[in-house]
Design a protein around this motif. Structure first.
Motif, PDB file in Angstrom:
ATOM      1  N   SER A 198     -29.356 -22.049  39.613  1.00  0.00           N
ATOM      2  CA  SER A 198     -29.436 -20.692  39.054  1.00  0.00           C
ATOM      3  C   SER A 198     -28.475 -19.748  39.761  1.00  0.00           C
ATOM      4  O   SER A 198     -27.798 -18.916  39.129  1.00  0.00           O
ATOM      5  N   GLN A 199     -28.410 -19.878  41.084  1.00  0.00           N
ATOM      6  CA  GLN A 199     -27.504 -19.026  41.853  1.00  0.00           C
ATOM      7  C   GLN A 199     -26.046 -19.325  41.500  1.00  0.00           C
ATOM      8  O   GLN A 199     -25.224 -18.413  41.381  1.00  0.00           O
ATOM      9  N   MET A 254     -24.877 -20.443  38.633  1.00  0.00           N
ATOM     10  CA  MET A 254     -24.573 -19.868  37.314  1.00  0.00           C
ATOM     11  C   MET A 254     -24.370 -18.362  37.404  1.00  0.00           C
ATOM     12  O   MET A 254     -23.477 -17.790  36.758  1.00  0.00           O
ATOM     13  N   GLN A 255     -25.195 -17.705  38.229  1.00  0.00           N
ATOM     14  CA  GLN A 255     -25.096 -16.253  38.353  1.00  0.00           C
ATOM     15  C   GLN A 255     -23.793 -15.843  39.050  1.00  0.00           C
ATOM     16  O   GLN A 255     -23.092 -14.930  38.600  1.00  0.00           O
ATOM     17  N   ASP A 284     -20.959 -16.701  36.763  1.00  0.00           N
ATOM     18  CA  ASP A 284     -21.150 -16.143  35.424  1.00  0.00           C
ATOM     19  C   ASP A 284     -20.940 -17.236  34.353  1.00  0.00           C
ATOM     20  O   ASP A 284     -20.178 -17.066  33.403  1.00  0.00           O
ATOM     21  N   LEU A 285     -21.646 -18.350  34.548  1.00  0.00           N
ATOM     22  CA  LEU A 285     -21.540 -19.478  33.626  1.00  0.00           C
ATOM     23  C   LEU A 285     -22.905 -19.805  33.027  1.00  0.00           C
ATOM     24  O   LEU A 285     -23.950 -19.507  33.620  1.00  0.00           O
ATOM     25  N   LYS A 286     -22.882 -20.442  31.867  1.00  0.00           N
ATOM     26  CA  LYS A 286     -24.098 -20.946  31.252  1.00  0.00           C
ATOM     27  C   LYS A 286     -24.271 -22.419  31.637  1.00  0.00           C
ATOM     28  O   LYS A 286     -23.319 -23.054  32.118  1.00  0.00           O
ATOM     29  N   THR A 326     -21.554 -18.720  49.251  1.00  0.00           N
ATOM     30  CA  THR A 326     -20.982 -18.061  48.069  1.00  0.00           C
ATOM     31  C   THR A 326     -19.462 -18.025  48.151  1.00  0.00           C
ATOM     32  O   THR A 326     -18.755 -18.274  47.164  1.00  0.00           O
ATOM     33  N   ARG A 334     -16.894 -19.737  45.446  1.00  0.00           N
ATOM     34  CA  ARG A 334     -15.820 -18.995  44.757  1.00  0.00           C
ATOM     35  C   ARG A 334     -14.452 -19.620  45.052  1.00  0.00           C
ATOM     36  O   ARG A 334     -13.604 -19.718  44.170  1.00  0.00           O
TER      37      ARG A 334
END
Length: 471
Positions: free
Chosen positions: A422-423, A425-426, A429-431, A459, A463
């Protein structure tokens, strides 16, 4: 003979006699009486048919089962006041025979005790004790054979094995369980008739092999299994380990090495409170199979050396194939083949100790098999070179100590990336999709390489990796 007989056996015999039926204690319990052993599982045979003695068992015990009804067998259990229990199974006098192409025995009821005993596998199991009279019945010299520690069939061995080919597997199983030897005529019949075992269902053959492997003397049983020719039919990968040796290409006999590994692995099993309680089927199967990839990968190198490159990978595939053929449980197949595939993994540590990252990966890849893998690895180090043996032991001790220290800081049993799906995807910014799976896999590798990190560091790494993927 002077017997100290179970009171429950005499009680049950009286109940059968009151209704005009014969009842005799047979097989293993009688053998155990002569060996001064005690058993809580009692086997009987009777002149009564299942429908006739079912009411007796139901009234005698406080539990009843009839899974063996089609074979003429019913069972009951009685709980004693001291908290122990006695299990009994009663079978109508019978004969088990195989048709030429059958994989399951056909059952025919017999009419008298001597006929029933003549159809049993070995003389040591063809003794009976009539109850309640306590008359000892031994028409085939089972007590004498018990004293001599030999396995012999009550009737002509060819006839016995023709009636039930599984008896040949029981012979090698009893070698392992009792430490007995097989008489020459019986052994010759097994060698001549080994192929007939192929008509028996894989499940029944597997069960005998498992009993052999979990016995007190599995090495003797495996050796008899191979010498008899039965292994060629049931488990050809084991006799294939007896690789030819010649004067130009000297190397260890892989079968002999495998037997040593089996014994060493068994010695490393623990008590019930330890991580690998004895007897451990998974570890013992892995010990037997860890090198079965060697015959297919053997290569004679320049200078007379012999190599077995990738025998771990090939062995894992062969392990899965053979265990599936023998109808083993899929979870057990997965565990054993995984151990075979990983059994060489540690060897690089001896030459150059791993980083913490490599140690984490080893533990992560071994998963719940970690303790077994270490024991298999130790057992596999059979070198006669004492210096090398001590180096290996020290390296393994050191690695296990490092794992214990790392486990104080990290939860290896729940080793996951510092960021969950979940983190990920957030942040990106992906599904949900394949990209998330790739990102998760990368972050797990990052976690293994670097140990636990904070969310900011994780994080930033995510990235960085994602930017690289887009680039």
């Amino acid at each position: 003979m002077d017997f100290e007989v179970w009171p429950e056996a005499i009680e049950l015999g009286q109940l059968f006699a009151e209704r005009g039926y014969e009842l005799s204690l047979v097989g293993g319990p009688v053998r155990d009486l002569l060996l001064h052993r005690r058993s809580h599982d009692l086997d009987f045979c009777s002149s009564a048919r299942p429908e006739e003695f079912e009411p007796i068992l139901r009234s005698w015990g406080d539990g009843f089962w009839d899974m063996g009804r089609k074979f003429g067998t019913l069972g009951a259990i009685q709980h004693r006041n001291d908290g122990t229990e006695v299990r009994v199974e009663v079978t109508t006098y019978r004969s088990d025979t195989y048709d030429a192409d059958s994989r399951k025995p056909a059952v025919a009821y017999g009419h008298e005790l001597l006929g029933d005993l003549s159809r049993r596998d070995f003389t040591i199991n063809a003794m009976a004790l009539r109850v309640p009279s306590l008359e000892f019945v031994d028409p085939f010299g089972g007590a004498s054979d018990l004293g001599k520690k030999v396995l012999r069939t009550p009737v002509d061995p060819e006839q016995s094995f023709d009636d039930d080919p599984l008896r040949m597997m029981r012979a090698v199983r009893f070698v392992a369980q009792l430490g007995f030897s097989i008489t020459p005529d019986t052994a010759a019949a097994i060698a001549d008739m080994a192929q007939r075992l192929s008509i028996v269902s894989a499940e029944r053959v597997r069960d005998e092999f498992v009993k052999l492997l979990l016995s007190d003397r599995p090495r003797q049983g495996i050796e008899a299994f191979v010498e008899s020719g039965l292994a060629d039919v049931v488990f050809p990968e084991i006799p294939a380990l007896q690789l030819e040796m010649d004067e130009h290409h000297h190397h260890k006999d892989v079968f002999e090495h495998t037997m040593m590994v089996l014994e060493r692995a068994i010695a490393l099993e623990t008590d019930d409170d330890g991580p690998v309680p004895a007897p451990d089927l998974t570890l013992r199967l892995a010990a037997i199979m860890h090198d079965i990839g060697k015959p297919a990968t053997r290569k004679f190198e320049p200078g007379g050396k012999v190599s077995f490159h990738h025998h771990d990978v090939v062995g894992a595939k062969l392990t899965r194939k053979r265990m599936r053929a023998l109808r083993f449980d899929r979870h057990l197949i997965q565990d054993v083949s995984e151990l075979v595939g990983l059994h060489l993994r540690f060897h690089g540590y001896v030459d150059e100790p791993w980083t913490d990252s490599a140690v984490r990966r080893y533990v992560k890849d071994a998963g719940h098999l970690y303790e077994r893998l270490n024991r298999l690895t130790r057992a596999d180090a059979t070198t006669q070179n004492q210096r090398k043996a001590h180096m290996f032991e020290r390296a393994m001790d050191e690695m296990e100590a490092r794992v214990r220290e790392l486990k104080k800081k990290e939860d290896f049993d729940a080793l996951r990336p510092d960021l969950d799906g979940s983190q990920i995807m957030q942040i990106l910014d992906l599904k949900p999709g394949p990209e998330i799976g790739k990102a998760y896999k990368h972050m797990l590798a990052f976690r293994l390489d670097n140990g636990p990190t904070d969310e900011v560091t994780a994080t930033a790494e995510l990235r960085r990796w994602w930017h690289e993927q887009q680039g």
